[in-house]
Motif scaffolding. Structure first.
Motif, PDB file in Angstrom:
ATOM      1  N   THR A 199      40.862  61.214  37.995  1.00 53.85           N
ATOM      2  CA  THR A 199      40.383  60.918  36.632  1.00 53.85           C
ATOM      3  C   THR A 199      39.148  61.766  36.332  1.00 53.85           C
ATOM      4  N   ASP A 200      39.418  63.029  35.984  1.00 54.78           N
ATOM      5  CA  ASP A 200      38.338  63.985  35.729  1.00 54.78           C
ATOM      6  C   ASP A 200      38.905  65.102  34.850  1.00 54.78           C
ATOM      7  N   ILE A 201      38.585  65.062  33.562  1.00 60.80           N
ATOM      8  CA  ILE A 201      39.117  66.070  32.623  1.00 60.80           C
ATOM      9  C   ILE A 201      38.578  67.460  32.948  1.00 60.80           C
ATOM     10  N   HIS A 202      37.316  67.537  33.328  1.00 58.98           N
ATOM     11  CA  HIS A 202      36.718  68.826  33.687  1.00 58.98           C
ATOM     12  C   HIS A 202      37.497  69.448  34.860  1.00 58.98           C
ATOM     13  N   LYS A 203      37.771  68.646  35.864  1.00 54.74           N
ATOM     14  CA  LYS A 203      38.536  69.134  37.022  1.00 54.74           C
ATOM     15  C   LYS A 203      39.930  69.559  36.585  1.00 54.74           C
ATOM     16  N   TYR A 204      40.543  68.795  35.696  1.00 54.24           N
ATOM     17  CA  TYR A 204      41.875  69.117  35.202  1.00 54.24           C
ATOM     18  C   TYR A 204      41.911  70.514  34.567  1.00 54.24           C
ATOM     19  N   LEU A 209      50.600  64.538  31.528  1.00 55.57           N
ATOM     20  CA  LEU A 209      50.353  63.866  32.799  1.00 55.57           C
ATOM     21  C   LEU A 209      49.560  62.589  32.590  1.00 55.57           C
ATOM     22  N   ASP A 210      49.827  61.595  33.425  1.00 58.50           N
ATOM     23  CA  ASP A 210      48.905  60.476  33.560  1.00 58.50           C
ATOM     24  C   ASP A 210      47.959  60.864  34.693  1.00 58.50           C
ATOM     25  N   LEU A 228      56.585  62.023  24.330  1.00 62.91           N
ATOM     26  CA  LEU A 228      56.367  61.813  25.766  1.00 62.91           C
ATOM     27  C   LEU A 228      54.990  61.208  26.033  1.00 62.91           C
ATOM     28  N   PHE A 229      53.995  61.709  25.308  1.00 64.90           N
ATOM     29  CA  PHE A 229      52.608  61.236  25.416  1.00 64.90           C
ATOM     30  C   PHE A 229      52.530  59.747  25.079  1.00 64.90           C
ATOM     31  N   GLN A 230      53.165  59.375  23.959  1.00 66.62           N
ATOM     32  CA  GLN A 230      53.109  57.979  23.515  1.00 66.62           C
ATOM     33  C   GLN A 230      53.840  57.057  24.485  1.00 66.62           C
ATOM     34  N   SER A 255      43.913  61.013  26.180  1.00 66.58           N
ATOM     35  CA  SER A 255      43.597  59.645  25.780  1.00 66.58           C
ATOM     36  C   SER A 255      44.050  58.723  26.900  1.00 66.58           C
ATOM     37  N   ARG A 256      43.169  57.809  27.319  1.00 63.82           N
ATOM     38  CA  ARG A 256      43.477  56.901  28.449  1.00 63.82           C
ATOM     39  C   ARG A 256      43.947  57.677  29.658  1.00 63.82           C
ATOM     40  N   TRP A 257      43.384  58.857  29.866  1.00 64.66           N
ATOM     41  CA  TRP A 257      43.699  59.740  30.986  1.00 64.66           C
ATOM     42  C   TRP A 257      45.097  60.343  30.897  1.00 64.66           C
TER      43      TRP A 257
END
Length: 234
Positions: A113-118, A106-107, A25-27, A166-168
């Motif tokens: 676009t914030d991994i910390h927030k995620y 998720l995209d 799914l990721f790919q 990777s790439r969000w």
């Protein structure tokens, strides 16, 4: 921006099989994003959320220390457990029956676009769910996941987090102890953190077994609100 998330309920499924599905799914999302960039197109990217329960398994993140697994191969077999070194962040953790494991693929460009927030919102989803059971849980500074009695000698973790992006695009996710057999945590140094305990929802509320579907419904509700998303059951 596609804020619809397909929910995949896998029931109890082998860790490696589920990891392979995650990778697939990721790919697929990555491929769509690469194609969009190359061809200057705007194909929508999919979002998925896997809910699963694994047979007994220990997983070690890419930055983890193998010394935090306290069993050898023979002892693992005696415990009926398997072991995988995997490509998420974090150290070692345990998955098993009685745990809700969630893997959002998720995209994040569909959301923010914030991994910390995620990571903080994944924690918040669990914190809000536990509050519905009368439990005050929180974050522990410098340590991911959700904890009870932070800052006291009785601090204990109830939900572990470990993700890859990777790439969000995200994969891996969280493991929430609902009716977990906590004895299996005695065979590791959980998340590489010494001298802190692990707990489970049923223990904390003094109930023999908490209905997993009930907890899952609460998690979905809070996730949808926090991410302003809509779930699509498939």
């Amino acid at each position: 921006m596609n804020k619809t998330i397909k929910v995949l309920e896998l029931g109890r499924k082998d860790y490696k099989e589920t990891w392979d599905l995650q990778e697939e799914l990721f790919q697929k999302v990555l491929d769509t994003k690469i194609k969009n960039k190359r061809e200057k197109s705007e194909l929508p990217t999919d979002n998925s959320f896997i809910f699963v329960e694994h047979p007994h398994v220990y997983t070690l993140g890419k930055s983890g220390d193998l010394a935090n697994l306290l069993l050898d191969e023979k002892q693992l077999a005696e415990k009926g457990a398997t072991f995988y070194k995997i490509n998420r962040g974090g150290d070692i953790t345990y998955h098993g029956p009685g745990q809700i494991v969630g893997y959002p693929i998720l995209d994040l460009e569909n959301f923010f676009t914030d991994i910390h927030k995620y990571l903080r919102l994944l924690e918040e989803m669990v914190i809000l769910t536990l509050a519905e059971y009368g439990l005050k849980s929180e974050r522990s500074k410098g340590e991911t996941g959700v904890w009870l009695d932070v800052g006291t000698p009785f601090a204990r973790k109830i939900c572990a987090l470990g993700v890859r992006a990777s790439r969000w695009v995200t994969m891996h996710g969280f493991a929430f102890n609902v009716n977990a057999d906590l004895d299996y945590f005695d065979n590791i140094v959980p998340c590489g953190i010494k001298d802190k305990a692990v707990t489970s929802l049923n223990v904390e509320i003094g109930q023999k077994e908490v209905p997993v579907d009930e907890v899952k419904a609460k998690l979905k509700k809070h996730f949808a609100e926090l991410f302003e998303a809509e779930f699509l059951e498939v």
